[in-house]
Write an enzyme that holds these catalytic residues in place. Structure first.
Site, PDB file in Angstrom:
ATOM      1  CD1 TRP A 102      30.198  34.139 -20.553  1.00 13.06           C
ATOM      2  CD2 TRP A 102      32.215  33.584 -21.321  1.00 13.06           C
ATOM      3  NE1 TRP A 102      30.777  35.279 -21.091  1.00 13.06           N
ATOM      4  CE2 TRP A 102      32.018  34.956 -21.574  1.00 13.06           C
ATOM      5  CE3 TRP A 102      33.433  32.996 -21.713  1.00 13.06           C
ATOM      6  CZ2 TRP A 102      32.972  35.766 -22.192  1.00 13.06           C
ATOM      7  CZ3 TRP A 102      34.387  33.798 -22.329  1.00 13.06           C
ATOM      8  CH2 TRP A 102      34.151  35.165 -22.567  1.00 13.06           C
ATOM      9  NE  ARG A 159      23.069  25.532  -8.949  1.00 19.76           N
ATOM     10  CZ  ARG A 159      22.941  24.207  -9.019  1.00 19.76           C
ATOM     11  NH1 ARG A 159      22.468  23.527  -7.986  1.00 19.76           N
ATOM     12  NH2 ARG A 159      23.272  23.556 -10.114  1.00 19.76           N
ATOM     13  NE  ARG A 160      27.063  21.286  -9.394  1.00 21.70           N
ATOM     14  CZ  ARG A 160      28.260  20.815  -9.698  1.00 21.70           C
ATOM     15  NH1 ARG A 160      28.878  19.979  -8.874  1.00 21.70           N
ATOM     16  NH2 ARG A 160      28.870  21.168 -10.817  1.00 21.70           N
ATOM     17  CE  LYS A 163      28.238  36.963 -25.572  1.00 17.89           C
ATOM     18  NZ  LYS A 163      29.177  36.389 -26.566  1.00 17.89           N
ATOM     19  CE  LYS A 202      26.051  35.062 -29.317  1.00 21.56           C
ATOM     20  NZ  LYS A 202      26.549  33.774 -28.786  1.00 21.56           N
ATOM     21  CG  ASP A 224      28.939  36.621 -30.094  1.00 21.13           C
ATOM     22  OD1 ASP A 224      29.455  35.496 -30.100  1.00 21.13           O
ATOM     23  OD2 ASP A 224      28.249  37.046 -29.155  1.00 21.13           O
ATOM     24  CB  SER A 248      28.090  27.527 -30.935  1.00 22.05           C
ATOM     25  OG  SER A 248      26.782  28.025 -30.799  1.00 22.05           O
ATOM     26  NE  ARG A 249      27.132  27.255 -23.532  1.00 25.64           N
ATOM     27  CZ  ARG A 249      27.170  28.054 -22.487  1.00 25.64           C
ATOM     28  NH1 ARG A 249      26.263  27.932 -21.550  1.00 25.64           N
ATOM     29  NH2 ARG A 249      28.082  28.971 -22.365  1.00 25.64           N
ATOM     30  CD  GLU A 279      21.202  32.241 -21.533  1.00 26.10           C
ATOM     31  OE1 GLU A 279      19.963  32.276 -21.597  1.00 26.10           O
ATOM     32  OE2 GLU A 279      21.828  32.378 -20.465  1.00 26.10           O
TER      33      GLU A 279
END
Length: 376
Positions: free
Chosen positions: A20, A40-41, A115, A200, A253, A263-264, A290
């Protein structure tokens, strides 16, 4: 770091180079911004800067030439006009501690792309930002909506809402975050916009669970519809405007996250429904869902506000291993056998009315050039 061609828009930094964060960097770059990603890497930063790819998170996507990246925070934030944050919600506070000394004398807008709510405190992401950066809330904005990263990275048309307690800040960010395939609307209901994005995810986990079990469209449609009621009741009890939950940050959403295999949270729920334990699901997911971390703090906030959330309660029981996924039917639970109406606890109209108002609201927003008819 490779040299970038000159861009006509603001200089922005995106902190976090997952799917994202990178997609939003692309949105901004395609809108004319000069974008520096912080990864970060070092090897990930190098791939974005030189190859214009992020193969781990956005395979097959070519990134704009006006995007670059670094793994040095100070370089990413040097001279920027806007800062966008896209890190896992549970590590936001830690990341902000590193950002604070660099942004101490800055008054640039800080935008949350996250989120979630902080597990330990139950705080929304904008509240964590305000605490850790010790900044005026009028500098803070949040972005939300039906935003599945890979679809947007493929430049499929979509929309989002930018919210800030400052109308000016919301509009500044919205102007930067729009292009030929991404449209932004604005409101000043930060509470509703953030909680829509959080809640959501929890409903999407429930949808994933029933999908993994093998239940069909009737079950899923019932949970989505009653889920919107739970979302609205919770958000309004915590200070949100009900119409926000019927807009892009709520209903929009919710539909995207519940129906898409991208969608994770839906994926995590599906694994739970197939019999995997919570620990196994976390191990299998290569990105953060999340919703899993937000269940407990949201339920505590609901209890504090006196709001019933049977869908989220049953998701928690599945996560805890105290309920068989096949038994999940939160839309069927009632305190007694007395027939109940569909109206929400806050007195808004039933689910069908919410849908009608949502579609009318979307029409009015497009007709008014991106600003809601009610100024929200």
């Amino acid at each position: 770091m490779s040299r970038k061609p000159a861009a006509s828009g603001p200089r922005v930094a995106v902190i976090g180079a997952g799917s994202w964060g990178t997609t939003f960097g692309k949105i901004l770059a395609d809108g004319g911004a000069d974008v520096t990603m912080w990864a970060r890497r070092p090897e990930q930063a190098q791939e974005i800067a030189e190859a214009k790819r992020n193969s781990q998170y956005l395979p097959g996507i070519n990134l704009p030439r006006s995007m670059t990246a670094t793994h040095h925070l100070s370089m990413a934030l040097d001279g920027v006009d806007q800062v966008y944050l896209s890190v896992p919600s549970q590590s936001l506070r830690e990341n902000l501690k590193a950002l604070r000394p660099i942004l101490t004398d800055s008054d640039v807008p800080v935008v949350s792309l996250m989120k979630g709510v902080e597990r330990r405190t139950g705080l929304r992401m904008s509240q964590v930002i305000e605490q850790e950066l010790r900044c005026d809330p009028e500098r803070i904005a949040v972005a939300s909506g039906p935003n599945l990263a890979l679809e947007i990275a493929r430049e499929q048309p979509t929309a989002a809402v930018i919210s800030s307690v400052s109308q000016d800040t919301a509009e500044i960010v919205a102007r930067a975050a729009r292009n030929r395939y991404f449209r932004t609307f604005v409101n000043t209901d930060v509470i509703g916009t953030e909680f829509g994005g959080v809640l959501k995810n929890l409903i999407a986990v429930a949808i994933g669970i029933v999908d993994g079990v093998g239940y069909g469209e009737n079950t899923k449609a019932s949970i989505i519809t009653r889920g919107l009621v739970e979302m609205t009741d919770f958000a309004v009890a915590n200070g949100a405007q009900p119409e926000t939950l019927q807009g892009l940050a709520g209903l929009g959403d919710l539909i995207a996250t519940c129906q898409s295999p991208l969608s994770r949270n839906n994926t995590a729920g599906r694994l739970l429904g197939q019999g995997y334990s919570y620990q196994d699901v976390v191990k299998q997911m290569n990105q953060t869902a999340e919703g899993l971390a937000s269940v407990a703090p949201v339920l505590q906030l609901a209890r504090d506000a006196g709001v019933d959330m049977p869908i989220v309660e049953q998701v928690k029981r599945v996560l805890d291993g105290t309920m068989n996924p096949r038994d999940i039917a939160p839309h069927l639970t009632t305190d007694d056998d007395t027939p109940q109406g569909e109206r929400t606890q806050n007195g808004q109209a039933d689910g069908g009315g919410a849908l009608r108002r949502a579609f009318q609201r979307a029409f009015d927003q497009f007709r008014n050039g991106g600003r809601s008819a009610g100024g929200n």
